[in-house]
Design a protein around this motif. Sequence first.
Motif, PDB file in Angstrom:
ATOM      1  N   ALA A  31       0.869  -1.258   0.003  1.00 27.40           N
ATOM      2  CA  ALA A  31       0.057  -0.115  -0.114  1.00 27.40           C
ATOM      3  C   ALA A  31       0.951   1.267  -0.136  1.00 27.40           C
ATOM      4  O   ALA A  31       0.476   2.092  -0.600  1.00 27.40           O
ATOM      5  CB  ALA A  31      -0.874   0.023   1.082  1.00 27.40           C
ATOM      6  N   GLU A  32       1.911   1.425   0.643  1.00 28.27           N
ATOM      7  CA  GLU A  32       2.956   2.299   0.838  1.00 28.27           C
ATOM      8  C   GLU A  32       3.639   2.681  -0.540  1.00 28.27           C
ATOM      9  O   GLU A  32       3.843   3.594  -0.853  1.00 28.27           O
ATOM     10  CB  GLU A  32       4.069   2.210   1.793  1.00 28.27           C
ATOM     11  CG  GLU A  32       3.242   2.440   3.425  1.00 28.27           C
ATOM     12  CD  GLU A  32       4.313   1.873   4.368  1.00 28.27           C
ATOM     13  OE1 GLU A  32       3.994   2.320   5.641  1.00 28.27           O
ATOM     14  OE2 GLU A  32       5.053   1.000   4.168  1.00 28.27           O
TER      15      GLU A  32
ATOM     16  N   SER B  70       1.968   6.594  -6.954  1.00 29.04           N
ATOM     17  CA  SER B  70       0.826   7.680  -7.139  1.00 29.04           C
ATOM     18  C   SER B  70       1.661   9.073  -6.996  1.00 29.04           C
ATOM     19  O   SER B  70       1.318  10.020  -7.900  1.00 29.04           O
ATOM     20  CB  SER B  70      -0.353   7.371  -6.075  1.00 29.04           C
ATOM     21  OG  SER B  70      -0.754   6.158  -6.364  1.00 29.04           O
ATOM     22  N   GLY B  71       2.155   9.208  -6.028  1.00 28.44           N
ATOM     23  CA  GLY B  71       2.858  10.561  -5.925  1.00 28.44           C
ATOM     24  C   GLY B  71       3.821  10.918  -6.983  1.00 28.44           C
ATOM     25  O   GLY B  71       3.937  12.022  -7.697  1.00 28.44           O
TER      26      GLY B  71
ATOM     27  N   ALA C 115       1.167   4.136  -3.065  1.00 24.16           N
ATOM     28  CA  ALA C 115       1.261   5.646  -2.467  1.00 24.16           C
ATOM     29  C   ALA C 115       2.610   6.485  -3.135  1.00 24.16           C
ATOM     30  O   ALA C 115       2.375   7.457  -3.632  1.00 24.16           O
ATOM     31  CB  ALA C 115       1.087   5.976  -0.940  1.00 24.16           C
TER      32      ALA C 115
ATOM     33  N   TRP D 132       1.774  11.978  -9.931  1.00 17.63           N
ATOM     34  CA  TRP D 132       1.559  12.994  -9.692  1.00 17.63           C
ATOM     35  C   TRP D 132       2.436  14.174 -10.054  1.00 17.63           C
ATOM     36  O   TRP D 132       2.098  15.313 -10.772  1.00 17.63           O
ATOM     37  CB  TRP D 132       0.870  13.392  -8.391  1.00 17.63           C
ATOM     38  CG  TRP D 132       0.214  14.875  -8.014  1.00 17.63           C
ATOM     39  CD1 TRP D 132       0.796  15.690  -7.464  1.00 17.63           C
ATOM     40  CD2 TRP D 132      -1.087  15.521  -8.496  1.00 17.63           C
ATOM     41  NE1 TRP D 132      -0.117  16.931  -7.341  1.00 17.63           N
ATOM     42  CE2 TRP D 132      -1.280  16.778  -8.116  1.00 17.63           C
ATOM     43  CE3 TRP D 132      -2.136  14.868  -9.269  1.00 17.63           C
ATOM     44  CZ2 TRP D 132      -2.212  17.311  -8.365  1.00 17.63           C
ATOM     45  CZ3 TRP D 132      -3.228  15.784  -9.275  1.00 17.63           C
ATOM     46  CH2 TRP D 132      -3.095  16.864  -9.170  1.00 17.63           C
TER      47      TRP D 132
END
Length: 199
Positions: free
Chosen positions: A103-104, A110-111, A107, A114
């Motif tokens: 999960a980390e 995902s960063g 993330a 972005w």
Amino acid sequence: MQRSRHVVDLKLSAVGGKPPLGGWLPPIRLTERQGTVLNAVADEFIPGGDGFPPPSDVDVLSFITRYVTPAGQDAKWFPFLGENDFKARLEKLGDSFLQATSAERVAILSGLEWDEPEFFGHLRDVVYYAYYSRPAVVHTMNRSLRAGRDYRLSPQPYGYTDVMDDWDDELLARVRGSYRRTAEVRRIEVPAHLREATS
């Protein structure tokens, strides 16, 4: 000696305006940690399951390291990733990515998507391309997916005749067409209202 001269010729031919066929030879070399990070990234992009192996089990690295552009060359062909920058980014992800939970990791990725969408897109694309080029994955698609039964690494030498539906001879017999010789083709004047609509 002959082999190394051949490798140099392959690199030089890529400089002349065409991408190297089948990737760069020799491929770039990753450190063990860089390879581990790249495998971990690939496994988050495409988690294995339902009979499909994770990317780290099918050696996506050998594909990716052939397609990342070696240092000293412009990264102007797919996947638009240059060796030095690519390695630096893997190092930056480094231990913090490897020690993170799934999960980390998602993330973190995902960063990255972005903050650096261009790099993220190139990385994602080459991982997908690498994964679906692996023989084990192609075999799983052939066996598991109705729509993937005719997917091949290369259609040659067999083509797709064993998986194509037969032509409908009755339907083809009803098709009527016409033919006009090239010499008989004449230019037509496009009406003004149509010329305005397309300009």
